[in-house]
Design an enzyme around this catalytic site. Structure first.
Site, PDB file in Angstrom:
ATOM      1  NE  ARG A  53      -1.862   1.436   3.511  1.00  0.00           N
ATOM      2  CZ  ARG A  53      -2.347   1.214   5.059  1.00  0.00           C
ATOM      3  NH1 ARG A  53      -3.369   0.404   5.119  1.00  0.00           N
ATOM      4  NH2 ARG A  53      -1.472   1.378   5.851  1.00  0.00           N
ATOM      5  CE1 TYR A 105     -11.273  15.314 -16.322  1.00  0.00           C
ATOM      6  CE2 TYR A 105      -9.901  15.232 -14.448  1.00  0.00           C
ATOM      7  CZ  TYR A 105     -11.044  14.642 -15.156  1.00  0.00           C
ATOM      8  OH  TYR A 105     -11.630  13.517 -15.045  1.00  0.00           O
ATOM      9  CG  ASP A 178      -3.044  18.657 -14.929  1.00  0.00           C
ATOM     10  OD1 ASP A 178      -2.112  18.051 -15.885  1.00  0.00           O
ATOM     11  OD2 ASP A 178      -3.971  18.452 -14.854  1.00  0.00           O
ATOM     12  CE  LYS A 203      -7.245  11.835 -19.249  1.00  0.00           C
ATOM     13  NZ  LYS A 203      -7.199  11.476 -17.744  1.00  0.00           N
TER      14      LYS A 203
END
Length: 383
Positions: A53, A105, A178, A203
């Protein structure tokens, strides 16, 4: 004229970066599916692994490659682009002020307006293309974090990273960018003064529409970065080992895919700008585009594979055009090898800043003349 696309990373990408799976030395790094790791006899973890994790050896190669591409001191994978982005805001404290772009976004914008605000962050949206407005807001509000997205989805607005980072430094604010659309091939925000760079690795980094992943890279291994890593580990916002391996596989062709998409997007933008049924083409590589000069300064060798067009027939023609394309697939997402088309206003819904006559185009690696012919036929058939 744009310079030749930077090829300094081509070899590193093709070889998948440094192979970290010694001593076997396979060409393709191994996939480690174990969720837990054995302690030493004295209860220490000298292997450096405790529980997946928090970390997994399968992440090592793509993380080191992303750090190399971004010239970062560290990079980490996340379960998605949203997981990566929201971890940055979660590392802030209630009452902190955040500046974000008004064009960004939509899912992250909605999260900032909802859950982030509910958690105590004070989020202010500003036109990041207007430096005087940005400077006034920074001076007035004293933000802890300035979030940039450049080019900004889906209007492809271009923010001056270096100029905003310089202003932010004088006020003690961090800058996170971003850079999903630009990719490290075209823009490296940390070199321009940013503190953190984010990628929706779903992407362009992966590029094959078969992996959900995100990534953050940092300029400094400071306390803020450590808070982000704690959020990642404690929240379990990590990809599966298979997704991490698939991401590395996709990154091996990143240079070639970005180069091809940039070339085709420029061709399409130039051709569509002349079409009588297209009222406007939004693409940073066009001299007619508002952010063209800044894009030329901070996008090295190309302007990306994303553009949007506005149609004279309004929403009806836009929706009709998307319905009539054959090569352009009507689907959400971007940055894959296949070309996608989307009527963004319908997707984003009430309150969107996106005009209803706009179509977002993600240019893949198909033959550019075929893409143009298909799109023009759909535009004219829907008139």
């Amino acid at each position: 004229m744009t310079k030749k696309i930077n090829d300094s990373f081509q070899t590193s990408l093709a070889q998948g970066g440094e192979n970290t799976t010694q001593p076997f030395k396979p060409i393709i790094p191994g996939i480690f599916t174990s969720t837990t790791y054995q302690r030493d006899e004295d209860n220490q973890y000298r292997s450096g692994r405790v529980y997946s994790r928090a970390d997994n050896p399968t992440y090592d190669a793509p993380e080191k490659l992303i750090a190399q591409l971004e010239h970062a001191v560290d990079a980490k994978l996340f379960a998605s682009g949203m997981a990566a982005a929201t971890a940055v805001f979660q590392a802030l404290k209630p009452g902190d002020v955040v500046l974000a772009p008004d064009i960004m976004y939509w899912a992250l914008r909605n999260w900032l307006k909802g859950l982030a605000t509910d958690a105590g962050l004070h989020v202010h949206f500003v036109d990041m293309t207007q430096l005087d407005q940005v400077e006034n807001k920074i001076t007035q509000l004293q933000p802890k974090l300035i979030w940039l997205e450049t080019p900004g989805n889906p209007m492809w607005t271009v923010s001056d990273i270096r100029a905003i980072a310089d202003i932010a430094k004088h006020q003690g604010a961090r800058v996170a960018v971003d850079s999903t659309v630009a990719t490290p091939i075209l823009t490296r925000p940390l070199e321009l003064g940013a503190d953190i760079v984010m990628h929706s690795a779903t992407k362009y980094l992966n590029g094959h529409s078969d992996v959900i992943a995100g990534a953050l890279a940092t300029r400094e291994n400071d306390d803020f970065w450590k808070r982000i890593l704690a959020i990642r580990a404690q929240g379990g916002a990590v990809p599966s080992p298979m997704d991490a391996a698939q991401l590395l596989r996709g990154m091996r062709t990143l240079f070639l895919r970005v180069r091809e998409s940039c070339d085709s997007a420029m061709f399409l933008a130039q051709q569509l700008e002349q079409h009588p049924m297209v009222s406007e083409v939004l693409y940073p590589g066009l001299p007619s585009f508002a952010g063209y000069e800044i894009a030329c300064k901070q996008m090295e060798g190309g302007f990306g594979g994303m553009l949007s067009i506005r149609l004279v027939g309004g929403e009806q023609q836009a929706v009709g055009t998307a319905a009539k394309t054959r090569l352009w697939h009507r689907a959400t997402s971007l940055g894959g090898v296949e070309s996608l088309i989307e009527h963004r206003a319908s997707i984003e819904g009430a309150g969107t800043p996106v005009p209803d006559d706009l179509l977002r185009l993600s240019v893949g690696i198909e033959r550019k003349e075929d893409l143009l012919a298909d799109l023009v036929h759909a535009i004219e058939a829907s008139a």
